[in-house]
Scaffold this motif. Structure first.
Motif, PDB file in Angstrom:
ATOM      1  N   VAL A   6       0.864  -1.184   0.000  1.00 48.22           N
ATOM      2  CA  VAL A   6       0.000   0.000   0.000  1.00 48.22           C
ATOM      3  C   VAL A   6       0.897   1.228   0.000  1.00 48.22           C
ATOM      4  O   VAL A   6       1.824   1.322   0.807  1.00 48.22           O
ATOM      5  CB  VAL A   6      -0.911   0.035   1.247  1.00 48.22           C
ATOM      6  CG1 VAL A   6      -1.762   1.310   1.254  1.00 48.22           C
ATOM      7  CG2 VAL A   6      -1.796  -1.205   1.309  1.00 48.22           C
ATOM      8  N   LEU A   7       0.638   2.141  -0.902  1.00 49.47           N
ATOM      9  CA  LEU A   7       1.442   3.357  -0.994  1.00 49.47           C
ATOM     10  C   LEU A   7       0.543   4.579  -0.861  1.00 49.47           C
ATOM     11  O   LEU A   7      -0.305   4.844  -1.720  1.00 49.47           O
ATOM     12  CB  LEU A   7       2.192   3.407  -2.327  1.00 49.47           C
ATOM     13  CG  LEU A   7       3.062   4.642  -2.585  1.00 49.47           C
ATOM     14  CD1 LEU A   7       4.080   4.839  -1.472  1.00 49.47           C
ATOM     15  CD2 LEU A   7       3.745   4.552  -3.944  1.00 49.47           C
ATOM     16  N   LEU A   8       0.705   5.305   0.242  1.00 48.56           N
ATOM     17  CA  LEU A   8      -0.004   6.563   0.445  1.00 48.56           C
ATOM     18  C   LEU A   8       0.872   7.689  -0.083  1.00 48.56           C
ATOM     19  O   LEU A   8       2.062   7.759   0.236  1.00 48.56           O
ATOM     20  CB  LEU A   8      -0.285   6.788   1.936  1.00 48.56           C
ATOM     21  CG  LEU A   8      -0.991   5.664   2.697  1.00 48.56           C
ATOM     22  CD1 LEU A   8      -1.179   6.064   4.158  1.00 48.56           C
ATOM     23  CD2 LEU A   8      -2.326   5.337   2.050  1.00 48.56           C
ATOM     24  N   VAL A   9       0.292   8.585  -0.864  1.00 48.90           N
ATOM     25  CA  VAL A   9       1.076   9.674  -1.461  1.00 48.90           C
ATOM     26  C   VAL A   9       0.392  11.005  -1.210  1.00 48.90           C
ATOM     27  O   VAL A   9      -0.754  11.208  -1.631  1.00 48.90           O
ATOM     28  CB  VAL A   9       1.273   9.484  -2.983  1.00 48.90           C
ATOM     29  CG1 VAL A   9       2.243  10.533  -3.514  1.00 48.90           C
ATOM     30  CG2 VAL A   9       1.772   8.087  -3.305  1.00 48.90           C
ATOM     31  N   ASN A  10       1.085  11.905  -0.524  1.00 50.65           N
ATOM     32  CA  ASN A  10       0.581  13.262  -0.351  1.00 50.65           C
ATOM     33  C   ASN A  10       1.406  14.214  -1.209  1.00 50.65           C
ATOM     34  O   ASN A  10       2.332  13.791  -1.911  1.00 50.65           O
ATOM     35  CB  ASN A  10       0.593  13.680   1.120  1.00 50.65           C
ATOM     36  CG  ASN A  10      -0.594  14.569   1.462  1.00 50.65           C
ATOM     37  OD1 ASN A  10      -0.928  15.485   0.706  1.00 50.65           O
ATOM     38  ND2 ASN A  10      -1.231  14.308   2.590  1.00 50.65           N
ATOM     39  N   LEU A  11       1.077  15.485  -1.151  1.00 52.52           N
ATOM     40  CA  LEU A  11       1.684  16.453  -2.065  1.00 52.52           C
ATOM     41  C   LEU A  11       3.157  16.666  -1.790  1.00 52.52           C
ATOM     42  O   LEU A  11       3.996  16.509  -2.676  1.00 52.52           O
ATOM     43  CB  LEU A  11       0.945  17.793  -1.978  1.00 52.52           C
ATOM     44  CG  LEU A  11       1.404  18.846  -2.989  1.00 52.52           C
ATOM     45  CD1 LEU A  11       0.988  18.444  -4.388  1.00 52.52           C
ATOM     46  CD2 LEU A  11       0.829  20.209  -2.637  1.00 52.52           C
ATOM     47  N   GLY A  12       3.492  17.069  -0.570  1.00 48.01           N
ATOM     48  CA  GLY A  12       4.887  17.325  -0.243  1.00 48.01           C
ATOM     49  C   GLY A  12       5.058  18.542   0.631  1.00 48.01           C
ATOM     50  O   GLY A  12       4.121  19.325   0.838  1.00 48.01           O
ATOM     51  N   THR A  13       6.254  18.703   1.141  1.00 46.83           N
ATOM     52  CA  THR A  13       6.578  19.790   2.052  1.00 46.83           C
ATOM     53  C   THR A  13       8.074  19.995   2.032  1.00 46.83           C
ATOM     54  O   THR A  13       8.824  19.040   1.771  1.00 46.83           O
ATOM     55  CB  THR A  13       6.083  19.448   3.478  1.00 46.83           C
ATOM     56  OG1 THR A  13       6.351  20.534   4.354  1.00 46.83           O
ATOM     57  CG2 THR A  13       6.749  18.197   4.008  1.00 46.83           C
ATOM     58  N   PRO A  14       8.562  21.189   2.274  1.00 43.27           N
ATOM     59  CA  PRO A  14      10.015  21.386   2.361  1.00 43.27           C
ATOM     60  C   PRO A  14      10.605  20.558   3.493  1.00 43.27           C
ATOM     61  O   PRO A  14       9.919  20.247   4.473  1.00 43.27           O
ATOM     62  CB  PRO A  14      10.152  22.894   2.643  1.00 43.27           C
ATOM     63  CG  PRO A  14       8.856  23.493   2.211  1.00 43.27           C
ATOM     64  CD  PRO A  14       7.818  22.448   2.455  1.00 43.27           C
ATOM     65  N   ASP A  15      11.879  20.207   3.371  1.00 44.26           N
ATOM     66  CA  ASP A  15      12.555  19.453   4.433  1.00 44.26           C
ATOM     67  C   ASP A  15      12.717  20.295   5.690  1.00 44.26           C
ATOM     68  O   ASP A  15      12.840  19.758   6.797  1.00 44.26           O
ATOM     69  CB  ASP A  15      13.923  18.962   3.956  1.00 44.26           C
ATOM     70  CG  ASP A  15      13.793  17.896   2.876  1.00 44.26           C
ATOM     71  OD1 ASP A  15      12.766  17.189   2.845  1.00 44.26           O
ATOM     72  OD2 ASP A  15      14.732  17.766   2.056  1.00 44.26           O
ATOM     73  N   SER A  16      12.751  21.594   5.517  1.00 46.58           N
ATOM     74  CA  SER A  16      12.830  22.528   6.645  1.00 46.58           C
ATOM     75  C   SER A  16      12.278  23.862   6.171  1.00 46.58           C
ATOM     76  O   SER A  16      12.079  24.067   4.966  1.00 46.58           O
ATOM     77  CB  SER A  16      14.289  22.689   7.103  1.00 46.58           C
ATOM     78  OG  SER A  16      14.989  23.588   6.262  1.00 46.58           O
ATOM     79  N   PRO A  17      12.033  24.812   7.081  1.00 48.25           N
ATOM     80  CA  PRO A  17      11.534  26.124   6.667  1.00 48.25           C
ATOM     81  C   PRO A  17      12.636  27.075   6.219  1.00 48.25           C
ATOM     82  O   PRO A  17      12.389  28.267   6.074  1.00 48.25           O
ATOM     83  CB  PRO A  17      10.826  26.634   7.920  1.00 48.25           C
ATOM     84  CG  PRO A  17      11.545  25.997   9.045  1.00 48.25           C
ATOM     85  CD  PRO A  17      11.969  24.653   8.555  1.00 48.25           C
TER      86      PRO A  17
END
Length: 348
Positions: A6-17
């Motif tokens: 099962v692979l859940l995929v969300n959009l993404g986010t920076p590794d840090s701010p």
């Protein structure tokens, strides 16, 4: 027995701010041909020459505002959803999490499932409503990556789950504690899309152009339309809460560039309601399954402040699905293809 993947995929986010990490994220995100669907040369000039250099520092400041001790809210809740789903499904399944952009990467997650020699892979893009720029992009990227494998297991994709009853119930349950009936008006604020992308989804070539309020009702012609699915999600949540149609508005936020985006714009609806005397607004953001920058900052802070500047008093966000146990049950049902209580109940 080999496991089911099962692979859940969300959009993404920076590794840090940090500015550098935010710029890296924006570059990968906005260079996607499905996100900014214009001529490749113009897209490169726009993204690398204007948006990333100038928007990067501004976006980094916003990310710092929503960053918590657990890091990015989107990543934190995505990990929680993955872990809780694994517990719910049991050891016959191997659940992995990936982001379409940045970390954890799709390539890494797929390689993990490959090493386990899973019998099949069920891919769930974590976007309730289908859009080419989100679900479509995830599906395309996975097919590109897996096409290079020597052996390819059975792979299935969840196109959308905008009308999933479990998801609808969790949104309604999250709202009930705020007593929706006590608010002047309720907004269902969805992530915005350029109108051209919605028109491209009309394979009839004429429905959008010839049908007034073409998104108001989901039907066989517009069933893959992001806007029509969004309206349907809002309708179903409203029905759960017994909200009359005049009590709520469907709107769209987060515009980018000068081309027309789907209307009405959330910020303009806020201003109009304030001018009409509304004081308290309850706002859903049902395009997301986890709280993120668009919910925790854009709605809870920016929209709240703007509304107060126009004479209003309160914009109250209904939190997203996050790690609600009922959402994990619904997610398990989405993975398995039917309500979980029909599948995981003890055999007689």
């Amino acid at each position: 027995m080999r496991k089911q993947g099962v692979l859940l995929v969300n959009l993404g986010t920076p590794d840090s701010p940090s500015v550098s990490d935010v710029r890296k994220y924006l570059d990968e995100f906005l260079m996607d041909e499905r996100v900014i669907d214009i001529n490749p040369v113009n897209r490169t000039l726009l993204v690398k020459g204007i948006i990333v250099p100038f928007r990067g520092p501004k976006s980094a400041k916003i990310y710092k505002e929503v960053w918590t001790e657990n890091g990015s809210p989107l990543l934190y809740y995505s990990i929680r959803q993955k872990e809780m789903l694994q517990d719910k499904l049991g050891n016959k399944y191997a659940v992995e999490l990936a982001m379409r952009y940045q970390s954890p990467s799709l390539k890494t997650a797929l390689e993990s499932l490959k090493k386990l020699q899973v019998e099949s892979i069920r891919v769930v893009p974590m976007f309730p409503q289908y859009a080419s720029a989100s679900t479509g992009s995830v599906i395309q990227k996975i097919m590109e990556l897996v096409s290079k494998w020597q052996t390819i297991p059975n792979i299935s994709f969840v196109n959308s789950f905008h009308d999933n009853d479990g998801m609808i119930e969790v949104f309604a349950e999250n709202a009930r504690k705020y007593q929706p009936e006590t608010f002047d008006h309720i907004l269902f604020s969805f992530h915005g899309l350029p109108e051209r992308q919605l028109t491209k989804a009309d394979h009839s070539g004429k429905y959008c152009l010839q049908t007034p309020n073409c998104c108001a009702r989901l039907n066989d012609v517009n069933r893959f339309c992001y806007s029509a699915q969004s309206h349907d999600t809002a309708r179903l949540i409203a029905e759960k809460l017994n909200l009359p149609k005049e009590k709520y508005t469907v709107c769209f936020q987060s515009r980018l560039g000068n081309s027309p985006w789907k209307k009405p714009y959330t910020i303009e609806v806020l201003e109009d309601l304030a001018k009409k005397g509304a004081k308290r607004l309850l706002v859903f953001s049902p395009a997301f399954v986890a709280d993120c920058l668009e919910t925790n900052f854009e709605i809870s802070r920016e929209y709240h402040e703007e509304f107060r500047n126009w004479g209003g008093e309160k914009v109250q966000l209904v939190e997203s699905l996050n790690d609600h146990p009922k959402w994990i049950e619904a997610l398990a049902g989405i993975v398995l293809g039917e309500p979980i209580d029909r599948i995981l109940q003890p055999s007689e």
